[in-house]
Design a protein around this motif. Structure first.
Motif, PDB file in Angstrom:
ATOM      1  N   ASP A 138       0.830  -1.197   0.000  1.00 59.32           N
ATOM      2  CA  ASP A 138       0.000   0.000   0.000  1.00 59.32           C
ATOM      3  C   ASP A 138       0.869   1.254   0.000  1.00 59.32           C
ATOM      4  OD1 ASP A 138       0.937   0.144   2.590  1.00 59.32           O
ATOM      5  OD2 ASP A 138      -0.933  -0.570   3.493  1.00 59.32           O
ATOM      6  N   SER A 139       0.231   2.407   0.109  1.00 60.53           N
ATOM      7  CA  SER A 139       0.930   3.677  -0.045  1.00 60.53           C
ATOM      8  C   SER A 139       1.962   3.945   1.042  1.00 60.53           C
ATOM      9  CB  SER A 139      -0.081   4.828  -0.075  1.00 60.53           C
ATOM     10  OG  SER A 139      -0.872   4.829   1.110  1.00 60.53           O
ATOM     11  N   ASP A 140       1.789   3.378   2.231  1.00 64.54           N
ATOM     12  CA  ASP A 140       2.763   3.617   3.290  1.00 64.54           C
ATOM     13  C   ASP A 140       3.894   2.587   3.295  1.00 64.54           C
ATOM     14  OD1 ASP A 140       1.621   1.328   4.285  1.00 64.54           O
ATOM     15  OD2 ASP A 140       0.791   2.253   6.090  1.00 64.54           O
ATOM     16  N   ARG A 141       3.898   1.689   2.284  1.00 59.19           N
ATOM     17  CA  ARG A 141       4.972   0.715   2.066  1.00 59.19           C
ATOM     18  C   ARG A 141       5.110  -0.285   3.219  1.00 59.19           C
ATOM     19  NH1 ARG A 141       9.167   2.149  -1.461  1.00 59.19           N
ATOM     20  NH2 ARG A 141      10.721   1.350   0.008  1.00 59.19           N
ATOM     21  N   LYS A 142       4.069  -0.467   3.998  1.00 61.34           N
ATOM     22  CA  LYS A 142       4.154  -1.363   5.148  1.00 61.34           C
ATOM     23  C   LYS A 142       3.403  -2.674   4.930  1.00 61.34           C
ATOM     24  CE  LYS A 142       6.696   1.268   7.705  1.00 61.34           C
ATOM     25  NZ  LYS A 142       8.109   0.885   8.000  1.00 61.34           N
ATOM     26  N   ASN A 143       2.210  -2.609   4.422  1.00 60.84           N
ATOM     27  CA  ASN A 143       1.395  -3.815   4.227  1.00 60.84           C
ATOM     28  C   ASN A 143       1.778  -4.489   2.911  1.00 60.84           C
ATOM     29  OD1 ASN A 143      -0.133  -3.446   6.626  1.00 60.84           O
ATOM     30  ND2 ASN A 143      -1.312  -1.858   5.588  1.00 60.84           N
ATOM     31  N   ILE A 144       2.803  -5.318   2.998  1.00 58.39           N
ATOM     32  CA  ILE A 144       3.375  -5.967   1.811  1.00 58.39           C
ATOM     33  C   ILE A 144       2.814  -7.377   1.686  1.00 58.39           C
ATOM     34  CG2 ILE A 144       5.493  -6.721   0.683  1.00 58.39           C
ATOM     35  CD1 ILE A 144       6.964  -4.598   2.389  1.00 58.39           C
ATOM     36  N   VAL A 162       0.501 -17.344  -0.271  1.00 57.64           N
ATOM     37  CA  VAL A 162       0.519 -15.902  -0.054  1.00 57.64           C
ATOM     38  C   VAL A 162       1.156 -15.604   1.292  1.00 57.64           C
ATOM     39  CG1 VAL A 162      -0.865 -13.806   0.169  1.00 57.64           C
ATOM     40  CG2 VAL A 162      -1.568 -15.603  -1.427  1.00 57.64           C
ATOM     41  N   GLY A 163       2.077 -14.643   1.307  1.00 60.54           N
ATOM     42  CA  GLY A 163       2.706 -14.195   2.541  1.00 60.54           C
ATOM     43  C   GLY A 163       2.428 -12.721   2.761  1.00 60.54           C
ATOM     44  N   ARG A 164       1.885 -12.386   3.928  1.00 60.71           N
ATOM     45  CA  ARG A 164       1.602 -10.986   4.285  1.00 60.71           C
ATOM     46  C   ARG A 164       2.657 -10.553   5.299  1.00 60.71           C
ATOM     47  NH1 ARG A 164      -3.072 -13.761   3.504  1.00 60.71           N
ATOM     48  NH2 ARG A 164      -4.468 -12.875   1.913  1.00 60.71           N
ATOM     49  N   LEU A 165       3.586  -9.699   4.841  1.00 66.07           N
ATOM     50  CA  LEU A 165       4.785  -9.423   5.625  1.00 66.07           C
ATOM     51  C   LEU A 165       4.616  -8.306   6.643  1.00 66.07           C
ATOM     52  CD1 LEU A 165       7.497  -9.844   2.860  1.00 66.07           C
ATOM     53  CD2 LEU A 165       6.348 -11.559   4.231  1.00 66.07           C
ATOM     54  N   ASN A 166       3.766  -7.325   6.364  1.00 61.90           N
ATOM     55  CA  ASN A 166       3.421  -6.302   7.356  1.00 61.90           C
ATOM     56  C   ASN A 166       4.631  -5.616   7.997  1.00 61.90           C
ATOM     57  OD1 ASN A 166       0.680  -6.939   6.984  1.00 61.90           O
ATOM     58  ND2 ASN A 166       0.790  -8.575   8.499  1.00 61.90           N
ATOM     59  N   GLY A 167       5.553  -5.165   7.156  1.00 66.04           N
ATOM     60  CA  GLY A 167       6.641  -4.326   7.647  1.00 66.04           C
ATOM     61  C   GLY A 167       7.917  -5.020   8.036  1.00 66.04           C
ATOM     62  N   GLU A 168       7.991  -6.354   7.923  1.00 70.60           N
ATOM     63  CA  GLU A 168       9.236  -7.043   8.283  1.00 70.60           C
ATOM     64  C   GLU A 168      10.399  -6.613   7.387  1.00 70.60           C
ATOM     65  OE1 GLU A 168       6.303  -9.501  10.357  1.00 70.60           O
ATOM     66  OE2 GLU A 168       6.372  -8.651   8.354  1.00 70.60           O
ATOM     67  N   ARG A 304      17.696 -14.591  10.704  1.00 69.05           N
ATOM     68  CA  ARG A 304      16.561 -14.416  11.620  1.00 69.05           C
ATOM     69  C   ARG A 304      15.415 -13.663  10.949  1.00 69.05           C
ATOM     70  NH1 ARG A 304      16.125  -9.452  13.914  1.00 69.05           N
ATOM     71  NH2 ARG A 304      17.835  -7.976  13.523  1.00 69.05           N
ATOM     72  N   ILE A 305      15.751 -12.730  10.065  1.00 67.01           N
ATOM     73  CA  ILE A 305      14.719 -12.006   9.330  1.00 67.01           C
ATOM     74  C   ILE A 305      14.073 -12.927   8.299  1.00 67.01           C
ATOM     75  CG2 ILE A 305      14.221 -10.059   7.826  1.00 67.01           C
ATOM     76  CD1 ILE A 305      14.886  -9.264  10.684  1.00 67.01           C
ATOM     77  N   LEU A 306      14.888 -13.718   7.605  1.00 65.62           N
ATOM     78  CA  LEU A 306      14.350 -14.626   6.593  1.00 65.62           C
ATOM     79  C   LEU A 306      13.465 -15.697   7.223  1.00 65.62           C
ATOM     80  CD1 LEU A 306      17.424 -15.027   4.216  1.00 65.62           C
ATOM     81  CD2 LEU A 306      15.496 -13.435   4.069  1.00 65.62           C
TER      82      LEU A 306
END
Length: 319
Positions: A138-144, A162-168, A304-306
Protein backbone atom coordinates in the motif's frame (compact mmCIF):
# COMPACT_ATOMS: atom_id res chain seq x y z
CA UNK A 1 17.02 -47.01 6.88
CA UNK A 2 18.54 -47.39 3.39
CA UNK A 3 16.40 -47.37 0.22
CA UNK A 4 16.85 -46.93 -3.53
CA UNK A 5 17.12 -43.28 -4.51
CA UNK A 6 15.96 -41.53 -7.67
CA UNK A 7 17.40 -38.06 -8.45
CA UNK A 8 15.09 -35.75 -10.41
CA UNK A 9 16.64 -33.02 -12.55
CA UNK A 10 13.54 -30.84 -12.85
CA UNK A 11 12.56 -31.14 -9.18
CA UNK A 12 9.19 -32.79 -9.84
CA UNK A 13 8.39 -34.57 -6.57
CA UNK A 14 5.05 -36.12 -5.51
CA UNK A 15 3.15 -34.70 -2.57
CA UNK A 16 4.40 -36.51 0.53
CA UNK A 17 0.87 -37.20 1.76
CA UNK A 18 -0.41 -39.46 -1.02
CA UNK A 19 0.42 -37.59 -4.21
CA UNK A 20 0.70 -39.76 -7.32
CA UNK A 21 3.18 -39.25 -10.16
CA UNK A 22 4.34 -41.36 -13.03
CA UNK A 23 7.26 -41.11 -15.40
CA UNK A 24 9.41 -42.90 -17.94
CA UNK A 25 12.97 -44.11 -17.35
CA UNK A 26 15.40 -44.15 -20.28
CA UNK A 27 18.71 -44.51 -18.45
CA UNK A 28 19.58 -48.24 -18.08
CA UNK A 29 21.06 -47.76 -14.61
CA UNK A 30 17.92 -46.24 -13.12
CA UNK A 31 15.64 -48.55 -15.11
CA UNK A 32 17.34 -51.56 -13.52
CA UNK A 33 17.08 -49.87 -10.14
CA UNK A 34 13.31 -49.44 -10.48
CA UNK A 35 12.96 -53.10 -11.44
CA UNK A 36 15.14 -54.12 -8.50
CA UNK A 37 12.96 -52.12 -6.13
CA UNK A 38 9.83 -53.71 -7.65
CA UNK A 39 6.13 -52.99 -7.25
CA UNK A 40 5.43 -52.25 -3.60
CA UNK A 41 9.04 -51.26 -2.97
CA UNK A 42 10.11 -47.93 -1.50
CA UNK A 43 12.15 -45.31 -3.28
CA UNK A 44 13.52 -41.94 -2.18
CA UNK A 45 12.83 -39.25 -4.77
CA UNK A 46 14.91 -36.10 -4.43
CA UNK A 47 16.17 -33.17 -6.55
CA UNK A 48 19.47 -32.64 -8.31
CA UNK A 49 20.45 -29.02 -7.77
CA UNK A 50 21.41 -27.63 -11.16
CA UNK A 51 22.84 -24.53 -9.50
CA UNK A 52 25.00 -26.43 -7.01
CA UNK A 53 25.81 -29.27 -9.46
CA UNK A 54 25.04 -31.74 -6.70
CA UNK A 55 22.46 -33.90 -4.96
CA UNK A 56 20.12 -32.14 -2.53
CA UNK A 57 19.32 -34.67 0.23
CA UNK A 58 15.76 -33.60 1.13
CA UNK A 59 12.95 -35.28 -0.81
CA UNK A 60 9.97 -37.62 -0.63
CA UNK A 61 9.89 -41.28 0.34
CA UNK A 62 7.48 -42.97 -2.09
CA UNK A 63 6.05 -46.41 -2.78
CA UNK A 64 6.15 -47.89 -6.29
CA UNK A 65 2.55 -48.64 -7.28
CA UNK A 66 3.09 -50.03 -10.77
CA UNK A 67 5.80 -50.71 -13.36
CA UNK A 68 5.23 -51.35 -17.06
CA UNK A 69 6.78 -51.01 -20.50
CA UNK A 70 5.08 -48.90 -23.14
CA UNK A 71 5.66 -46.92 -26.33
CA UNK A 72 7.47 -43.65 -25.81
CA UNK A 73 5.76 -40.37 -26.71
CA UNK A 74 6.16 -39.87 -30.46
CA UNK A 75 6.42 -43.59 -31.07
CA UNK A 76 10.22 -43.67 -30.85
CA UNK A 77 10.73 -47.07 -29.24
CA UNK A 78 9.62 -48.30 -25.83
CA UNK A 79 10.51 -47.32 -22.30
CA UNK A 80 10.04 -48.37 -18.70
CA UNK A 81 7.23 -46.50 -16.94
CA UNK A 82 6.51 -46.39 -13.22
CA UNK A 83 3.82 -44.89 -10.98
CA UNK A 84 4.66 -43.85 -7.42
CA UNK A 85 2.72 -42.52 -4.46
CA UNK A 86 4.32 -40.14 -1.95
CA UNK A 87 4.38 -41.22 1.68
CA UNK A 88 6.40 -38.71 3.71
CA UNK A 89 9.09 -36.04 3.53
CA UNK A 90 12.56 -37.34 4.39
CA UNK A 91 16.24 -36.50 4.41
CA UNK A 92 19.13 -38.77 3.45
CA UNK A 93 22.39 -38.71 5.40
CA UNK A 94 24.35 -39.53 2.23
CA UNK A 95 24.23 -41.53 -1.02
CA UNK A 96 25.98 -44.65 -2.28
CA UNK A 97 26.23 -45.86 -5.90
CA UNK A 98 25.97 -49.67 -6.10
CA UNK A 99 25.54 -52.22 -8.87
CA UNK A 100 21.83 -52.52 -8.09
CA UNK A 101 21.23 -48.77 -8.04
CA UNK A 102 21.73 -45.52 -6.17
CA UNK A 103 21.07 -45.95 -2.46
CA UNK A 104 19.94 -43.27 -0.01
CA UNK A 105 21.68 -44.01 3.27
CA UNK A 106 20.32 -43.08 6.69
CA UNK A 107 16.82 -41.96 5.67
CA UNK A 108 15.15 -39.85 8.37
CA UNK A 109 11.57 -38.58 8.41
CA UNK A 110 11.08 -34.80 8.41
CA UNK A 111 8.07 -33.17 10.05
CA UNK A 112 7.89 -29.75 8.42
CA UNK A 113 5.06 -28.57 10.67
CA UNK A 114 7.05 -29.49 13.78
CA UNK A 115 10.11 -27.75 12.37
CA UNK A 116 8.06 -24.61 11.75
CA UNK A 117 6.70 -24.75 15.30
CA UNK A 118 10.26 -25.04 16.63
CA UNK A 119 11.42 -21.94 14.77
CA UNK A 120 12.86 -23.35 11.55
CA UNK A 121 10.25 -22.61 8.87
CA UNK A 122 10.10 -24.41 5.53
CA UNK A 123 8.05 -24.01 2.35
CA UNK A 124 7.63 -27.35 0.61
CA UNK A 125 7.71 -27.51 -3.20
CA UNK A 126 6.76 -31.18 -3.54
CA UNK A 127 3.60 -31.79 -5.56
CA UNK A 128 3.44 -28.41 -7.28
CA UNK A 129 5.36 -26.16 -9.65
CA UNK A 130 5.78 -22.39 -9.00
CA UNK A 131 5.29 -20.53 -12.30
CA UNK A 132 5.65 -16.95 -11.10
CA UNK A 133 4.72 -14.37 -8.51
CA UNK A 134 4.01 -10.76 -7.72
CA UNK A 135 4.50 -8.33 -4.84
CA UNK A 136 2.03 -5.64 -3.81
CA UNK A 137 2.07 -3.01 -1.05
CA UNK A 138 0.00 0.00 0.00
CA UNK A 139 0.93 3.68 -0.04
CA UNK A 140 2.76 3.62 3.29
CA UNK A 141 4.97 0.72 2.07
CA UNK A 142 4.15 -1.36 5.15
CA UNK A 143 1.39 -3.81 4.23
CA UNK A 144 3.37 -5.97 1.81
CA UNK A 145 1.89 -9.07 0.23
CA UNK A 146 3.81 -11.64 -1.83
CA UNK A 147 1.95 -14.18 -3.97
CA UNK A 148 3.63 -17.22 -5.53
CA UNK A 149 1.38 -19.05 -8.01
CA UNK A 150 1.70 -22.30 -9.92
CA UNK A 151 -0.05 -25.62 -10.54
CA UNK A 152 -0.38 -29.09 -9.05
CA UNK A 153 1.56 -31.83 -10.83
CA UNK A 154 -1.13 -34.45 -10.31
CA UNK A 155 -4.22 -32.52 -11.41
CA UNK A 156 -2.94 -29.42 -13.21
CA UNK A 157 -5.08 -27.32 -10.87
CA UNK A 158 -3.87 -23.78 -10.17
CA UNK A 159 -2.52 -23.22 -6.65
CA UNK A 160 -0.79 -20.40 -4.78
CA UNK A 161 0.81 -19.41 -1.51
CA UNK A 162 0.52 -15.90 -0.05
CA UNK A 163 2.71 -14.20 2.54
CA UNK A 164 1.60 -10.99 4.29
CA UNK A 165 4.79 -9.42 5.62
CA UNK A 166 3.42 -6.30 7.36
CA UNK A 167 6.64 -4.33 7.65
CA UNK A 168 9.24 -7.04 8.28
CA UNK A 169 11.16 -5.93 5.18
CA UNK A 170 11.05 -3.10 2.65
CA UNK A 171 9.22 -3.48 -0.70
CA UNK A 172 12.50 -3.65 -2.62
CA UNK A 173 13.65 -6.54 -0.46
CA UNK A 174 10.22 -8.17 -0.77
CA UNK A 175 10.55 -8.20 -4.55
CA UNK A 176 13.90 -9.95 -4.19
CA UNK A 177 12.36 -12.44 -1.74
CA UNK A 178 9.55 -13.18 -4.20
CA UNK A 179 11.94 -14.21 -6.95
CA UNK A 180 14.26 -16.06 -4.56
CA UNK A 181 11.43 -18.21 -3.16
CA UNK A 182 10.47 -19.25 -6.68
CA UNK A 183 14.10 -19.96 -7.50
CA UNK A 184 14.61 -22.03 -4.36
CA UNK A 185 11.46 -24.09 -4.92
CA UNK A 186 12.43 -24.81 -8.53
CA UNK A 187 16.00 -25.74 -7.64
CA UNK A 188 15.57 -27.62 -4.36
CA UNK A 189 11.80 -28.33 -4.22
CA UNK A 190 12.01 -26.62 -0.84
CA UNK A 191 12.63 -23.17 0.61
CA UNK A 192 14.48 -22.78 3.92
CA UNK A 193 16.12 -19.66 5.38
CA UNK A 194 19.49 -20.87 4.05
CA UNK A 195 18.30 -21.74 0.53
CA UNK A 196 16.33 -18.48 0.43
CA UNK A 197 19.40 -16.42 1.33
CA UNK A 198 21.52 -18.22 -1.27
CA UNK A 199 18.80 -17.84 -3.92
CA UNK A 200 18.53 -14.12 -3.15
CA UNK A 201 22.29 -13.75 -3.64
CA UNK A 202 22.27 -15.61 -6.95
CA UNK A 203 19.19 -13.82 -8.25
CA UNK A 204 20.54 -10.33 -7.56
CA UNK A 205 23.96 -11.16 -9.02
CA UNK A 206 22.35 -12.41 -12.24
CA UNK A 207 20.04 -9.39 -12.42
CA UNK A 208 23.00 -7.03 -12.05
CA UNK A 209 24.85 -9.01 -14.71
CA UNK A 210 21.86 -8.60 -17.05
CA UNK A 211 21.96 -4.81 -16.55
CA UNK A 212 25.72 -4.67 -17.09
CA UNK A 213 25.56 -6.71 -20.31
CA UNK A 214 22.39 -5.00 -21.49
CA UNK A 215 23.89 -1.53 -21.26
CA UNK A 216 27.47 -2.38 -22.25
CA UNK A 217 26.52 -4.47 -25.27
CA UNK A 218 23.35 -2.53 -26.13
CA UNK A 219 21.15 -5.60 -25.61
CA UNK A 220 18.07 -4.40 -23.70
CA UNK A 221 16.32 -7.72 -24.27
CA UNK A 222 18.56 -9.36 -21.64
CA UNK A 223 17.46 -6.98 -18.87
CA UNK A 224 15.95 -9.04 -16.04
CA UNK A 225 16.78 -12.45 -17.52
CA UNK A 226 18.08 -14.98 -14.95
CA UNK A 227 18.11 -18.76 -14.60
CA UNK A 228 14.75 -18.59 -12.85
CA UNK A 229 13.09 -16.76 -15.75
CA UNK A 230 12.37 -13.14 -16.64
CA UNK A 231 11.89 -10.69 -13.80
CA UNK A 232 8.84 -8.51 -14.27
CA UNK A 233 9.80 -4.94 -13.30
CA UNK A 234 9.66 -1.40 -14.75
CA UNK A 235 13.07 -1.70 -16.42
CA UNK A 236 12.31 -4.91 -18.30
CA UNK A 237 8.81 -3.77 -19.22
CA UNK A 238 10.06 -0.46 -20.57
CA UNK A 239 12.83 -2.24 -22.46
CA UNK A 240 10.34 -4.51 -24.18
CA UNK A 241 8.00 -1.64 -25.06
CA UNK A 242 10.73 0.73 -26.29
CA UNK A 243 12.51 -1.97 -28.29
CA UNK A 244 9.32 -2.89 -30.13
CA UNK A 245 8.44 0.74 -30.75
CA UNK A 246 11.90 1.72 -32.00
CA UNK A 247 12.14 -1.36 -34.24
CA UNK A 248 8.81 -0.55 -35.89
CA UNK A 249 9.93 3.03 -36.46
CA UNK A 250 13.16 1.91 -38.12
CA UNK A 251 11.34 -0.50 -40.43
CA UNK A 252 8.79 2.20 -41.24
CA UNK A 253 11.61 4.58 -42.16
CA UNK A 254 12.99 2.07 -44.68
CA UNK A 255 15.92 0.56 -42.78
CA UNK A 256 16.81 -3.07 -43.40
CA UNK A 257 16.22 -5.76 -40.76
CA UNK A 258 19.75 -5.88 -39.30
CA UNK A 259 20.18 -2.12 -39.15
CA UNK A 260 16.68 -1.72 -37.68
CA UNK A 261 17.29 -4.02 -34.73
CA UNK A 262 20.76 -2.54 -34.09
CA UNK A 263 19.48 1.03 -34.05
CA UNK A 264 16.42 0.01 -32.02
CA UNK A 265 18.65 -1.53 -29.35
CA UNK A 266 20.88 1.56 -29.17
CA UNK A 267 17.92 3.92 -28.93
CA UNK A 268 16.16 1.74 -26.34
CA UNK A 269 19.15 1.67 -23.99
CA UNK A 270 19.60 5.43 -24.40
CA UNK A 271 15.93 6.15 -23.65
CA UNK A 272 15.77 3.85 -20.62
CA UNK A 273 18.93 5.16 -18.95
CA UNK A 274 17.75 8.73 -19.50
CA UNK A 275 14.15 8.18 -18.40
CA UNK A 276 15.10 6.21 -15.27
CA UNK A 277 18.18 8.34 -14.50
CA UNK A 278 20.52 5.34 -14.62
CA UNK A 279 24.18 6.07 -15.24
CA UNK A 280 25.98 4.33 -18.10
CA UNK A 281 29.25 4.45 -16.14
CA UNK A 282 30.78 1.03 -15.57
CA UNK A 283 30.79 -0.02 -11.93
CA UNK A 284 27.66 1.98 -11.06
CA UNK A 285 25.15 1.14 -13.78
CA UNK A 286 24.46 -2.43 -12.67
CA UNK A 287 23.64 -1.37 -9.10
CA UNK A 288 21.49 1.57 -10.17
CA UNK A 289 19.72 -0.61 -12.71
CA UNK A 290 18.98 -3.18 -10.01
CA UNK A 291 17.71 -0.70 -7.42
CA UNK A 292 16.12 2.04 -9.54
CA UNK A 293 15.02 0.07 -12.56
CA UNK A 294 14.26 -3.40 -11.22
CA UNK A 295 13.13 -2.45 -7.72
CA UNK A 296 15.44 -5.03 -6.12
CA UNK A 297 17.66 -4.77 -3.06
CA UNK A 298 20.93 -6.73 -3.07
CA UNK A 299 21.81 -6.20 0.60
CA UNK A 300 22.40 -9.59 2.31
CA UNK A 301 19.66 -10.36 4.82
CA UNK A 302 20.06 -11.95 8.25
CA UNK A 303 18.76 -15.49 8.71
CA UNK A 304 16.56 -14.42 11.62
CA UNK A 305 14.72 -12.01 9.33
CA UNK A 306 14.35 -14.63 6.59
CA UNK A 307 12.91 -17.05 9.16
CA UNK A 308 10.25 -14.47 10.00
CA UNK A 309 9.55 -13.93 6.31
CA UNK A 310 9.09 -17.64 5.53
CA UNK A 311 6.81 -18.03 8.56
CA UNK A 312 4.42 -15.58 6.90
CA UNK A 313 3.80 -18.18 4.17
CA UNK A 314 1.95 -21.48 4.56
CA UNK A 315 3.93 -24.70 4.48
CA UNK A 316 2.56 -25.44 1.00
CA UNK A 317 -0.54 -24.55 -1.08
CA UNK A 318 -2.66 -27.12 0.78
CA UNK A 319 -2.08 -25.89 4.35
Amino acid sequence: MNVFALPIVNGVLPRPDGGILQGVFLDPYFSRMILNAGVGGEIFIFPISSEDNGLYPVGVLARIEDIWKDTLPGGNGTGLFARVIGRESCKARNFDFTEKGLMAVGIEKLDFQKMRNEGYPIICGAGWHPRGGYTTFDSDRKNIEITIYGFEYETGKEVAIVGRLNGEIEPEKAHTVEHAIIRSLKNYAICTPKTLRESMRRETEELKWSVEVGIAKKLPEVFGVTRSGICGNPLTQMASYYLTEEFKNQIKNGANLIDSITEARNRTVSRITKDMNITTRKGMRELQGLKKGMFHDDTPEELRILKKVIMKFPQDPWH
